[in-house]
Design an enzyme around this catalytic site. Sequence first.
Site, PDB file in Angstrom:
ATOM      1  N   ARG A 181      62.067  48.464  41.648  1.00 59.32           N
ATOM      2  CA  ARG A 181      63.412  47.933  41.587  1.00 59.32           C
ATOM      3  C   ARG A 181      63.868  47.692  40.145  1.00 59.32           C
ATOM      4  NH1 ARG A 181      65.461  42.277  44.043  1.00 59.32           N
ATOM      5  NH2 ARG A 181      63.990  41.500  42.496  1.00 59.32           N
TER       6      ARG A 181
ATOM      7  N   LYS B 260      62.917  30.649  52.459  1.00 60.48           N
ATOM      8  CA  LYS B 260      61.606  30.623  51.789  1.00 60.48           C
ATOM      9  C   LYS B 260      60.697  29.594  52.450  1.00 60.48           C
ATOM     10  CE  LYS B 260      61.592  33.193  47.933  1.00 60.48           C
ATOM     11  NZ  LYS B 260      61.119  32.719  46.729  1.00 60.48           N
TER      12      LYS B 260
ATOM     13  N   LYS C 115      59.806  38.356  55.455  1.00 62.97           N
ATOM     14  CA  LYS C 115      59.926  38.676  54.026  1.00 62.97           C
ATOM     15  C   LYS C 115      58.519  38.987  53.515  1.00 62.97           C
ATOM     16  CE  LYS C 115      62.174  37.077  49.826  1.00 62.97           C
ATOM     17  NZ  LYS C 115      61.065  37.173  48.891  1.00 62.97           N
TER      18      LYS C 115
ATOM     19  N   CYS D 224      19.662  27.290  34.225  1.00 63.88           N
ATOM     20  CA  CYS D 224      20.096  27.322  35.620  1.00 63.88           C
ATOM     21  C   CYS D 224      20.063  25.896  36.190  1.00 63.88           C
ATOM     22  CB  CYS D 224      19.176  28.234  36.432  1.00 63.88           C
ATOM     23  SG  CYS D 224      19.452  28.106  38.203  1.00 63.88           S
TER      24      CYS D 224
ATOM     25  N   CYS E 102      16.980  25.791  38.939  1.00 63.79           N
ATOM     26  CA  CYS E 102      15.560  25.944  38.608  1.00 63.79           C
ATOM     27  C   CYS E 102      15.256  25.721  37.128  1.00 63.79           C
ATOM     28  CB  CYS E 102      15.056  27.309  39.046  1.00 63.79           C
ATOM     29  SG  CYS E 102      15.681  28.648  38.027  1.00 63.79           S
TER      30      CYS E 102
ATOM     31  N   GLU F 251      64.162  39.215  59.708  1.00 63.24           N
ATOM     32  CA  GLU F 251      62.973  40.035  59.394  1.00 63.24           C
ATOM     33  C   GLU F 251      62.000  39.214  58.576  1.00 63.24           C
ATOM     34  OE1 GLU F 251      64.277  43.418  57.120  1.00 63.24           O
ATOM     35  OE2 GLU F 251      65.922  43.792  58.504  1.00 63.24           O
TER      36      GLU F 251
ATOM     37  N   CYS G  23      21.288  33.544  36.488  1.00 58.90           N
ATOM     38  CA  CYS G  23      19.980  32.930  36.335  1.00 58.90           C
ATOM     39  C   CYS G  23      18.969  34.072  36.282  1.00 58.90           C
ATOM     40  CB  CYS G  23      19.701  32.027  37.532  1.00 58.90           C
ATOM     41  SG  CYS G  23      17.976  31.559  37.670  1.00 58.90           S
TER      42      CYS G  23
ATOM     43  N   ASP H 221      55.566  39.864  51.130  1.00 59.45           N
ATOM     44  CA  ASP H 221      55.326  39.456  49.748  1.00 59.45           C
ATOM     45  C   ASP H 221      54.651  40.590  48.981  1.00 59.45           C
ATOM     46  OD1 ASP H 221      55.398  37.845  47.596  1.00 59.45           O
ATOM     47  OD2 ASP H 221      53.823  36.475  48.257  1.00 59.45           O
TER      48      ASP H 221
ATOM     49  N   TYR I  53      62.561  48.603  54.931  1.00 56.50           N
ATOM     50  CA  TYR I  53      63.483  47.648  55.546  1.00 56.50           C
ATOM     51  C   TYR I  53      64.958  47.988  55.380  1.00 56.50           C
ATOM     52  CZ  TYR I  53      63.128  45.592  50.841  1.00 56.50           C
ATOM     53  OH  TYR I  53      63.104  45.393  49.487  1.00 56.50           O
TER      54      TYR I  53
HETATM   55  S1  IVH Z   1      66.363  43.059  51.993  1.00 59.37           S
HETATM   56  C1  IVH Z   1      70.206  42.742  49.973  1.00 59.37           C
HETATM   57  N1  IVH Z   1      64.293  42.742  53.602  1.00 59.37           N
HETATM   58  O1  IVH Z   1      62.524  40.228  48.986  1.00 59.37           O
HETATM   59  C2  IVH Z   1      68.921  42.803  50.630  1.00 59.37           C
HETATM   60  N2  IVH Z   1      64.010  42.300  51.290  1.00 59.37           N
HETATM   61  O2  IVH Z   1      65.110  39.303  46.785  1.00 59.37           O
HETATM   62  C3  IVH Z   1      67.795  43.005  49.697  1.00 59.37           C
HETATM   63  N3  IVH Z   1      61.745  41.642  50.685  1.00 59.37           N
HETATM   64  O3  IVH Z   1      62.174  41.742  46.218  1.00 59.37           O
HETATM   65  C4  IVH Z   1      66.480  43.057  50.245  1.00 59.37           C
HETATM   66  N4  IVH Z   1      60.870  41.746  52.695  1.00 59.37           N
HETATM   67  O4  IVH Z   1      61.706  43.421  48.052  1.00 59.37           O
HETATM   68  C5  IVH Z   1      64.759  42.669  52.338  1.00 59.37           C
HETATM   69  N5  IVH Z   1      62.532  42.529  55.119  1.00 59.37           N
HETATM   70  C6  IVH Z   1      63.002  42.454  53.873  1.00 59.37           C
HETATM   71  C7  IVH Z   1      62.170  42.089  52.800  1.00 59.37           C
HETATM   72  C8  IVH Z   1      62.726  42.007  51.512  1.00 59.37           C
HETATM   73  C9  IVH Z   1      60.633  41.485  51.424  1.00 59.37           C
HETATM   74  C10 IVH Z   1      61.822  41.387  49.223  1.00 59.37           C
HETATM   75  C11 IVH Z   1      62.558  42.422  48.452  1.00 59.37           C
HETATM   76  C12 IVH Z   1      63.088  41.678  47.258  1.00 59.37           C
HETATM   77  C13 IVH Z   1      63.149  40.270  47.742  1.00 59.37           C
HETATM   78  C14 IVH Z   1      64.571  39.835  47.927  1.00 59.37           C
END
Ligand code: IVH
Length: 642
Positions: free
Chosen positions: A111, A289, A90, A383, A386, A88, A401, A92, A200
């Site tokens: 969290r 990452k 990740k 400025c 000018c 999936e 300005c 941000d 997710y």
């Molecule tokens: S699963 C044990 N799925 O990534 C599984 N996390 O440290 C825990 N995050 O802050 C999370 N997209 O919020 C999962 N598709 C995704 C995600 C996701 C972003 C974030 C999550 C957490 C960090 C994982």
Amino acid sequence: MLDNPRVPDAEYDQLLRELVDLETRYPEFVTPDSPTQRVGSAPSEKFAPYVHSRPMLSLSNAFDAEELRAFDARVRKLAGKEVAYVAELKIDGLAISLQYENGVLARGGTRGDGRTGEEVTPNLRTVASIPLRVRGKRVPEVLEVRGEVYLKKSDFQVLNAARERADLTPFANPRNAAAGGVRQLDPKLTAQRKLSFFSYSIGNVDAVSSTGGQFEALEFLRDAGFPVNPNVTKCPTIEDVIAFCARWEECRDELDYEIDGVVVKVNDFATQDRLGAVGKDPRWATAYKFKAREATTKLLDIVITVGRTGTLNPNAVLEPVQIGGVTVRNATLHNEEYIRANDIRVGDIVTVVRAGDVIPRVVGPVLSERKGKPRLFTMPDRCPVCGSAIDHPEGEAMSRCTNAACPAQVLERIKHFASRVAMYIEGVGDVMSAQLTELGLVKDISDIYALNARDLERIPRTGKKTIANLLRNIEDSKNRGMARLLSGLGIRFVGTQTAQILSADFGSVEALEDASLEELIQSEGIGPEVGKSVHLFFAQTANRKMIERLARAGVLMTAPKRVKAIAAALLGKTFVLTGTLEGLTREEATEMIVNAGGKVTGSVSKKTDYVVAGDDPGSKYTKAQQLGIQILDESGLRRLCS
Ligand code: IVH
């Protein structure tokens, strides 16, 4: 947690890994307050605690294909068999948990440290894509849904542009803006951020099914009405996972949201259970990452450019540096306050980030590399273009300005006046505007209408045909009407939408010139700040004289008269536009609605009568569905307005 971290994330990850490494080798030195001992951050006392029924785990990281293969080898050894994964994106943003009781959203929280977060239910209710009710027949008594609240890149840009206009320091990235948005004390402020959500996982998966796996859980969530990111793949082997990671590392800019990696999860729940967790990291999942899109380089100089409204914008001149395949030479420094707050000095080694399609930005200095005496930046008191005096109002971030005739301002104003969103004078783009101002042919926008063939002959490489076309286009632009004229004038805070409202409510520039501040703010959608700015603009003699010249040249100063019968149908009706329409620009659609008696506003509420949705409509569409507001497509809108 502060929502504005000082150390870049990639650097933090690296340091944390080193610390984990050291602590594994020398466990006697692990302290209770070591960063490795917490999952997230301790909850703030601003909010009530939100205790998670099951801990919200964090993830170990993998930084390359080899580390993913090592993860897979460990998983297969512990499972004693081959395993399939789900890959999936990740997202941000900020992790949250939602609790539904008998299908209704009862509570929601952040969290926090994984066990206890902050209860932010009223704030989460304002996130349009978080369902307030679970859809379908298989609704368990209690359902815990977890996911990520995030801010779309497009919404982030709108938000930051508004902050810059209002002299507020812009957010560093969408994640900080989202995290700060969720943790507001006033939910109205959260709503203004226009946050989005992707789910997710299910916290209490046993309440839904005792068999199956992550892939099925996502299907359940989708069917239950939760937004699930569509870019999910079941991967039979780790090599498929690696290919998925490589593809998304390459294509991440195509998405309208930031991703910082890929989350790899063992699909099968029974295998997940068997593998369990070490500390706070499950053994059945890891996060790949992406390489950071930031770099360090030397800040060679800070130069000032002057914007349309006279703002002095500091820009960094950098020693060229490669970031994510692009050579970066310049980056924004936003404003003087930003430079001071982040202690950025000329000669420093600085961290620069390039986030997708956003302009590169200097984050801050690398203090450990500061040598000698780097030069402190001071805003010039004149400025740079000018030489006029600079105004820096108390409490505002930007210096300006004070000379409205400053060539830099004039050029930017002409470009804007002639642009597609305003008077749309074809042929008067960036280059022509620069030539007209450099030759002194145009000193303010009204001069455009005084141009004749002899003037235009002075522009190099401009033939008879071009001149004839230009003069015709200038002539045609006179009839665009009051709204386009107003948005072309470059009055602070008056963009297309506000110009349409003013034009519809006042009908003529003359009436607007005479309006008092009280009358101005009586218009729906015109707040005191906008009202003051409009009032101030028309109070200036120079501006009134310019308008007089425009009127004398024959520029239309009134709004089109509405046809009574049509106006009756749409009078007082409020519209919201979302997504891209095929045959109409946003300005054209707005114009059509206003001409038919309606009004266009920016956000969907109970007061909205219609939402006009094009391609990629986004959260306004979802909200309209939730509120049961009538949704029109382009042809529906045309029918209604004709
Ligand atoms: S699963 C044990 N799925 O990534 C599984 N996390 O440290 C825990 N995050 O802050 C999370 N997209 O919020 C999962 N598709 C995704 C995600 C996701 C972003 C974030 C999550 C957490 C960090 C994982």
